[in-house]
Write a protein that holds these residues in place. Structure first.
Motif, mmCIF file in Angstrom:
data_model
loop_
_atom_site.group_PDB
_atom_site.id
_atom_site.type_symbol
_atom_site.label_atom_id
_atom_site.label_comp_id
_atom_site.label_asym_id
_atom_site.label_seq_id
_atom_site.Cartn_x
_atom_site.Cartn_y
_atom_site.Cartn_z
ATOM 1 N N GLU A 30 -142.384 -85.224 -16.384
ATOM 2 C CA GLU A 30 -143.610 -84.992 -15.613
ATOM 3 C C GLU A 30 -144.438 -83.860 -16.212
ATOM 4 O O GLU A 30 -145.655 -83.803 -16.004
ATOM 5 N N GLN A 31 -143.789 -82.951 -16.953
ATOM 6 C CA GLN A 31 -144.499 -81.840 -17.595
ATOM 7 C C GLN A 31 -144.996 -82.225 -18.986
ATOM 8 O O GLN A 31 -145.564 -81.400 -19.694
ATOM 9 N N GLY A 32 -144.753 -83.465 -19.403
ATOM 10 C CA GLY A 32 -145.171 -83.927 -20.721
ATOM 11 C C GLY A 32 -144.166 -83.642 -21.824
ATOM 12 O O GLY A 32 -144.479 -83.756 -23.005
ATOM 13 N N VAL A 33 -142.950 -83.259 -21.440
ATOM 14 C CA VAL A 33 -141.898 -82.947 -22.408
ATOM 15 C C VAL A 33 -141.047 -84.192 -22.639
ATOM 16 O O VAL A 33 -140.606 -84.835 -21.689
ATOM 17 N N GLY A 58 -145.251 -81.501 -25.011
ATOM 18 C CA GLY A 58 -145.781 -80.854 -23.815
ATOM 19 C C GLY A 58 -146.005 -79.380 -24.060
ATOM 20 O O GLY A 58 -146.505 -78.979 -25.110
ATOM 21 N N PRO A 59 -145.601 -78.537 -23.116
ATOM 22 C CA PRO A 59 -145.827 -77.102 -23.268
ATOM 23 C C PRO A 59 -144.854 -76.407 -24.233
ATOM 24 O O PRO A 59 -145.010 -75.226 -24.494
ATOM 25 N N LEU A 60 -143.879 -77.135 -24.775
ATOM 26 C CA LEU A 60 -142.961 -76.520 -25.736
ATOM 27 C C LEU A 60 -143.653 -76.374 -27.081
ATOM 28 O O LEU A 60 -144.106 -77.357 -27.668
ATOM 29 N N GLU A 61 -143.726 -75.164 -27.564
ATOM 30 C CA GLU A 61 -144.370 -74.909 -28.850
ATOM 31 C C GLU A 61 -143.549 -75.507 -29.995
ATOM 32 O O GLU A 61 -144.088 -76.002 -30.972
ATOM 33 N N HIS A 62 -142.236 -75.438 -29.869
ATOM 34 C CA HIS A 62 -141.334 -75.963 -30.885
ATOM 35 C C HIS A 62 -140.287 -76.840 -30.200
ATOM 36 O O HIS A 62 -139.942 -76.616 -29.046
ATOM 37 N N GLY A 63 -139.765 -77.812 -30.932
ATOM 38 C CA GLY A 63 -138.670 -78.612 -30.406
ATOM 39 C C GLY A 63 -137.435 -77.748 -30.227
ATOM 40 O O GLY A 63 -137.310 -76.675 -30.806
ATOM 41 N N MET A 64 -136.534 -78.199 -29.388
ATOM 42 C CA MET A 64 -135.315 -77.446 -29.145
ATOM 43 C C MET A 64 -134.134 -78.377 -29.031
ATOM 44 O O MET A 64 -134.279 -79.554 -28.733
ATOM 45 N N ARG A 65 -132.949 -77.824 -29.286
ATOM 46 C CA ARG A 65 -131.700 -78.576 -29.197
ATOM 47 C C ARG A 65 -130.626 -77.651 -28.669
ATOM 48 O O ARG A 65 -130.579 -76.461 -29.015
ATOM 49 N N ALA A 66 -129.759 -78.199 -27.815
ATOM 50 C CA ALA A 66 -128.613 -77.452 -27.304
ATOM 51 C C ALA A 66 -127.392 -78.358 -27.392
ATOM 52 O O ALA A 66 -127.474 -79.550 -27.092
ATOM 53 N N ASP A 67 -126.271 -77.800 -27.825
ATOM 54 C CA ASP A 67 -125.018 -78.544 -27.930
ATOM 55 C C ASP A 67 -123.950 -77.868 -27.095
ATOM 56 O O ASP A 67 -123.934 -76.638 -26.974
ATOM 57 N N GLY A 68 -123.042 -78.674 -26.527
ATOM 58 C CA GLY A 68 -121.945 -78.116 -25.751
ATOM 59 C C GLY A 68 -120.755 -79.049 -25.713
ATOM 60 O O GLY A 68 -120.876 -80.241 -25.969
ATOM 61 N N ARG A 69 -119.609 -78.496 -25.382
ATOM 62 C CA ARG A 69 -118.383 -79.293 -25.284
ATOM 63 C C ARG A 69 -118.356 -80.129 -24.008
ATOM 64 O O ARG A 69 -117.688 -81.149 -23.946
ATOM 65 N N THR A 70 -119.069 -79.675 -22.975
ATOM 66 C CA THR A 70 -119.190 -80.413 -21.714
ATOM 67 C C THR A 70 -120.664 -80.566 -21.388
ATOM 68 O O THR A 70 -121.502 -79.813 -21.901
ATOM 69 N N VAL A 71 -120.975 -81.505 -20.507
ATOM 70 C CA VAL A 71 -122.370 -81.660 -20.101
ATOM 71 C C VAL A 71 -122.849 -80.390 -19.394
ATOM 72 O O VAL A 71 -123.980 -79.963 -19.570
ATOM 73 N N GLU A 72 -121.975 -79.756 -18.635
ATOM 74 C CA GLU A 72 -122.341 -78.526 -17.942
ATOM 75 C C GLU A 72 -122.694 -77.420 -18.937
ATOM 76 O O GLU A 72 -123.712 -76.744 -18.799
ATOM 77 N N GLN A 73 -121.878 -77.243 -19.961
ATOM 78 C CA GLN A 73 -122.145 -76.219 -20.970
ATOM 79 C C GLN A 73 -123.440 -76.527 -21.718
ATOM 80 O O GLN A 73 -124.282 -75.646 -21.920
ATOM 81 N N SER A 76 -126.465 -75.956 -19.402
ATOM 82 C CA SER A 76 -126.653 -74.529 -19.111
ATOM 83 C C SER A 76 -127.363 -73.843 -20.269
ATOM 84 O O SER A 76 -128.284 -73.052 -20.070
ATOM 85 N N ILE A 77 -126.942 -74.171 -21.491
ATOM 86 C CA ILE A 77 -127.594 -73.616 -22.682
ATOM 87 C C ILE A 77 -129.041 -74.101 -22.758
ATOM 88 O O ILE A 77 -129.960 -73.324 -23.028
ATOM 89 N N ALA A 78 -129.236 -75.396 -22.507
ATOM 90 C CA ALA A 78 -130.582 -75.979 -22.570
ATOM 91 C C ALA A 78 -131.507 -75.325 -21.549
ATOM 92 O O ALA A 78 -132.653 -74.981 -21.877
ATOM 93 N N LEU A 79 -131.038 -75.137 -20.328
ATOM 94 C CA LEU A 79 -131.878 -74.507 -19.300
ATOM 95 C C LEU A 79 -132.259 -73.087 -19.694
ATOM 96 O O LEU A 79 -133.397 -72.666 -19.490
ATOM 97 N N SER A 80 -131.331 -72.364 -20.261
ATOM 98 C CA SER A 80 -131.627 -71.007 -20.720
ATOM 99 C C SER A 80 -132.710 -71.024 -21.795
ATOM 100 O O SER A 80 -133.667 -70.241 -21.744
ATOM 101 N N GLN A 81 -132.595 -71.947 -22.751
ATOM 102 C CA GLN A 81 -133.594 -72.050 -23.809
ATOM 103 C C GLN A 81 -134.950 -72.478 -23.256
ATOM 104 O O GLN A 81 -135.991 -71.976 -23.690
ATOM 105 N N LEU A 82 -134.959 -73.418 -22.314
ATOM 106 C CA LEU A 82 -136.218 -73.870 -21.724
ATOM 107 C C LEU A 82 -136.910 -72.720 -20.999
ATOM 108 O O LEU A 82 -138.125 -72.556 -21.103
ATOM 109 N N ARG A 83 -136.148 -71.932 -20.278
ATOM 110 C CA ARG A 83 -136.742 -70.796 -19.548
ATOM 111 C C ARG A 83 -137.269 -69.744 -20.514
ATOM 112 O O ARG A 83 -138.340 -69.176 -20.288
ATOM 113 N N LYS A 84 -136.555 -69.499 -21.609
ATOM 114 C CA LYS A 84 -137.048 -68.569 -22.623
ATOM 115 C C LYS A 84 -138.341 -69.077 -23.270
ATOM 116 O O LYS A 84 -139.184 -68.287 -23.694
ATOM 117 N N ALA A 85 -138.495 -70.410 -23.313
ATOM 118 C CA ALA A 85 -139.702 -71.013 -23.883
ATOM 119 C C ALA A 85 -140.851 -71.044 -22.870
ATOM 120 O O ALA A 85 -141.942 -71.508 -23.191
#
Length: 91
Positions: A30-33, A58-73, A76-85
């Motif tokens: 919905e945000q165009g991302v 969308g509003p992300l200046e650069h693409g981003m990627r997050a990897d984790g051993r679990t979907v939760e991990q 969690s990393i992705a949300l942190s990166q999105l908020r920093k962006a």
């Protein structure tokens, strides 16, 4: 699909980020991302982080990627990166 595959619903656990992942993806759209989450069976078999979240546009200046051993991990990393962006994800 072949059915149950040994998975069971997790109704007795406290709600976590994995429970709202689809809502997060919908909100990002919905945000165009452009965003996706995937699991890589080969990486899981090698005991490497098998879950990947990727987003761009969308509003992300650069693409981003997050990897984790679990979907939760991973999410969690992705949300942190999105908020920093600068995206205030409401979940």
């Amino acid at each position: 699909m072949t059915g149950h595959q040994g998975r069971s619903p997790r109704t007795d656990r406290a709600d976590g980020v994995e429970d709202v992942t689809l809502l997060i993806l919908e909100w990002l759209g919905e945000q165009g991302v452009n965003a996706m989450i995937r699991v890589d069976a080969e990486r899981a078999a090698d005991n490497a982080p098998a879950w990947t979240f990727a987003a761009n546009g969308g509003p992300l200046e650069h693409g981003m990627r997050a990897d984790g051993r679990t979907v939760e991990q991973c999410m969690s990393i992705a949300l942190s990166q999105l908020r920093k962006a600068g995206l205030s994800v409401p979940f």
